[in-house]
Design a protein around this motif. Structure first.
Motif, PDB file in Angstrom:
ATOM      1  N   ILE A  87       0.841  -1.140  -0.174  1.00  0.00           N
ATOM      2  CA  ILE A  87      -0.015   0.095  -0.026  1.00  0.00           C
ATOM      3  C   ILE A  87       0.996   1.182  -0.049  1.00  0.00           C
ATOM      4  O   ILE A  87       1.865   1.365   0.649  1.00  0.00           O
ATOM      5  CB  ILE A  87      -1.006  -0.087   1.224  1.00  0.00           C
ATOM      6  N   SER A  88       0.589   2.252  -1.061  1.00  0.00           N
ATOM      7  CA  SER A  88       1.318   3.405  -0.824  1.00  0.00           C
ATOM      8  C   SER A  88       1.042   4.460   0.137  1.00  0.00           C
ATOM      9  O   SER A  88      -0.183   4.402   0.750  1.00  0.00           O
ATOM     10  CB  SER A  88       1.165   4.028  -2.309  1.00  0.00           C
ATOM     11  N   VAL A  89       2.034   4.990   0.494  1.00  0.00           N
ATOM     12  CA  VAL A  89       1.771   5.959   1.756  1.00  0.00           C
ATOM     13  C   VAL A  89       0.997   7.165   1.159  1.00  0.00           C
ATOM     14  O   VAL A  89       0.475   7.838   2.141  1.00  0.00           O
ATOM     15  CB  VAL A  89       3.130   6.554   2.213  1.00  0.00           C
ATOM     16  N   LEU A  90       0.807   7.321   0.095  1.00  0.00           N
ATOM     17  CA  LEU A  90       0.072   8.317  -0.625  1.00  0.00           C
ATOM     18  C   LEU A  90      -1.474   8.229  -0.829  1.00  0.00           C
ATOM     19  O   LEU A  90      -2.210   8.873  -1.006  1.00  0.00           O
ATOM     20  CB  LEU A  90       0.803   8.916  -2.101  1.00  0.00           C
ATOM     21  N   THR A  91      -1.846   6.581  -0.475  1.00  0.00           N
ATOM     22  CA  THR A  91      -3.218   6.574  -0.375  1.00  0.00           C
ATOM     23  C   THR A  91      -3.692   7.101   0.912  1.00  0.00           C
ATOM     24  O   THR A  91      -3.022   7.003   2.072  1.00  0.00           O
ATOM     25  CB  THR A  91      -3.353   4.993  -0.514  1.00  0.00           C
ATOM     26  N   PRO A  92      -5.023   7.398   1.022  1.00  0.00           N
ATOM     27  CA  PRO A  92      -5.856   7.578   2.471  1.00  0.00           C
ATOM     28  C   PRO A  92      -5.187   6.618   3.519  1.00  0.00           C
ATOM     29  O   PRO A  92      -4.763   7.094   4.586  1.00  0.00           O
ATOM     30  CB  PRO A  92      -7.268   7.633   1.990  1.00  0.00           C
ATOM     31  N   MET A  93      -5.564   5.351   3.179  1.00  0.00           N
ATOM     32  CA  MET A  93      -5.150   4.125   4.397  1.00  0.00           C
ATOM     33  C   MET A  93      -3.719   4.417   4.724  1.00  0.00           C
ATOM     34  O   MET A  93      -3.408   4.097   5.765  1.00  0.00           O
ATOM     35  CB  MET A  93      -5.614   2.816   3.713  1.00  0.00           C
ATOM     36  N   GLY A  94      -2.808   4.551   3.752  1.00  0.00           N
ATOM     37  CA  GLY A  94      -1.261   4.541   3.831  1.00  0.00           C
ATOM     38  C   GLY A  94      -1.096   5.736   4.701  1.00  0.00           C
ATOM     39  O   GLY A  94      -0.098   5.410   5.677  1.00  0.00           O
ATOM     40  N   THR A  95      -1.388   6.565   4.459  1.00  0.00           N
ATOM     41  CA  THR A  95      -1.024   7.987   5.257  1.00  0.00           C
ATOM     42  C   THR A  95      -1.661   7.847   6.522  1.00  0.00           C
ATOM     43  O   THR A  95      -1.223   8.039   7.629  1.00  0.00           O
ATOM     44  CB  THR A  95      -1.792   9.145   4.640  1.00  0.00           C
ATOM     45  N   ALA A  96      -2.647   7.181   6.787  1.00  0.00           N
ATOM     46  CA  ALA A  96      -3.432   6.847   8.234  1.00  0.00           C
ATOM     47  C   ALA A  96      -2.334   5.917   8.967  1.00  0.00           C
ATOM     48  O   ALA A  96      -2.286   6.098  10.296  1.00  0.00           O
ATOM     49  CB  ALA A  96      -4.825   6.106   8.016  1.00  0.00           C
ATOM     50  N   ILE A 106      -7.572   5.128  14.531  1.00  0.00           N
ATOM     51  CA  ILE A 106      -7.703   6.577  14.060  1.00  0.00           C
ATOM     52  C   ILE A 106      -8.763   6.518  13.274  1.00  0.00           C
ATOM     53  O   ILE A 106      -9.020   5.637  12.304  1.00  0.00           O
ATOM     54  CB  ILE A 106      -6.452   7.368  13.299  1.00  0.00           C
ATOM     55  N   GLU A 107      -9.502   7.830  13.346  1.00  0.00           N
ATOM     56  CA  GLU A 107     -10.705   7.797  12.160  1.00  0.00           C
ATOM     57  C   GLU A 107     -10.060   8.727  11.111  1.00  0.00           C
ATOM     58  O   GLU A 107      -9.312   9.600  11.086  1.00  0.00           O
ATOM     59  CB  GLU A 107     -11.823   8.800  12.938  1.00  0.00           C
ATOM     60  N   TRP A 108     -10.254   8.093   9.787  1.00  0.00           N
ATOM     61  CA  TRP A 108      -9.827   8.495   8.529  1.00  0.00           C
ATOM     62  C   TRP A 108     -10.806   8.433   7.425  1.00  0.00           C
ATOM     63  O   TRP A 108     -11.465   7.418   7.137  1.00  0.00           O
ATOM     64  CB  TRP A 108      -8.468   7.793   8.406  1.00  0.00           C
ATOM     65  N   PRO A 109     -10.692   9.511   6.570  1.00  0.00           N
ATOM     66  CA  PRO A 109     -11.414   9.522   5.550  1.00  0.00           C
ATOM     67  C   PRO A 109     -10.913   8.476   4.436  1.00  0.00           C
ATOM     68  O   PRO A 109      -9.644   8.158   4.093  1.00  0.00           O
ATOM     69  CB  PRO A 109     -11.467  10.950   5.090  1.00  0.00           C
ATOM     70  N   ARG A 110     -11.805   7.684   3.909  1.00  0.00           N
ATOM     71  CA  ARG A 110     -11.525   6.832   2.802  1.00  0.00           C
ATOM     72  C   ARG A 110     -11.485   7.797   1.360  1.00  0.00           C
ATOM     73  O   ARG A 110     -11.710   8.920   1.397  1.00  0.00           O
ATOM     74  CB  ARG A 110     -12.735   5.896   2.355  1.00  0.00           C
ATOM     75  N   ARG A 111     -11.133   7.125   0.465  1.00  0.00           N
ATOM     76  CA  ARG A 111     -11.105   7.696  -0.844  1.00  0.00           C
ATOM     77  C   ARG A 111     -12.421   8.726  -1.291  1.00  0.00           C
ATOM     78  O   ARG A 111     -12.458   9.611  -1.834  1.00  0.00           O
ATOM     79  CB  ARG A 111     -10.795   7.170  -2.151  1.00  0.00           C
TER      80      ARG A 111
END
Length: 137
Positions: A87-96, A106-111
């Motif tokens: 998973i790329s760190v530049l995806t929302p999940m990767g950054t999370a 953590i609460e995080w927005p999906r794409r």
């Protein structure tokens, strides 16, 4: 409230350089990554806590809505697709995932913008900037 996160100094520098080179169309991705780096404790390899998701770490995590479990390796965008289950760190999940410790949520927005809970279940291996450490250590 967001959990405390730890990022290796070498990773932070590389990620800031990557963010600076992102096109204007990726402003949301850039801002999310830079926001996470701004709130992170930036540490050297010898100060890195065990069981923290670093770049090139393999991690088992779950997301809510719908509840799904994944086992992926967090990679830089240039390293994506060199092996399965990345998973790329530049995806929302990767950054999370960046800098999170086992057990943290953590609460995080999906794409699609929908907020989900992301919980780190297990850090299977951790890259400390010098070597890959197995979670059993």
């Amino acid at each position: 409230m967001k959990p405390e996160i730890f990022v290796l100094a070498s990773d932070a520098e590389r990620l800031e350089n990557i963010a600076d080179r992102l096109p204007a169309s990726a402003v949301d991705c850039k801002n999310a990554l830079l926001d996470e780096l701004a709130r992170a404790d930036i540490v050297e390899a010898d100060q890195l806590p065990a069981r923290v998701v670093t770049m090139n770490s393999s991690v088992r995590f779950e997301v809510s809505e719908p509840r799904e479990e994944f086992c992926l390796t967090l990679v830089y965008p240039a390293d994506l697709n060199t092996a399965p289950n990345q998973i790329s760190v530049l995806t929302p999940m990767g950054t999370a995932l960046l800098g999170m410790a086992e057990g943290n949520t953590i609460e995080w927005p999906r794409r699609d913008g929908q907020a989900v809970q992301v919980r780190v279940l297990e850090v299977l291996s951790q890259w400390n900037g010098q070597a890959c450490l197995r979670a059993a250590q």
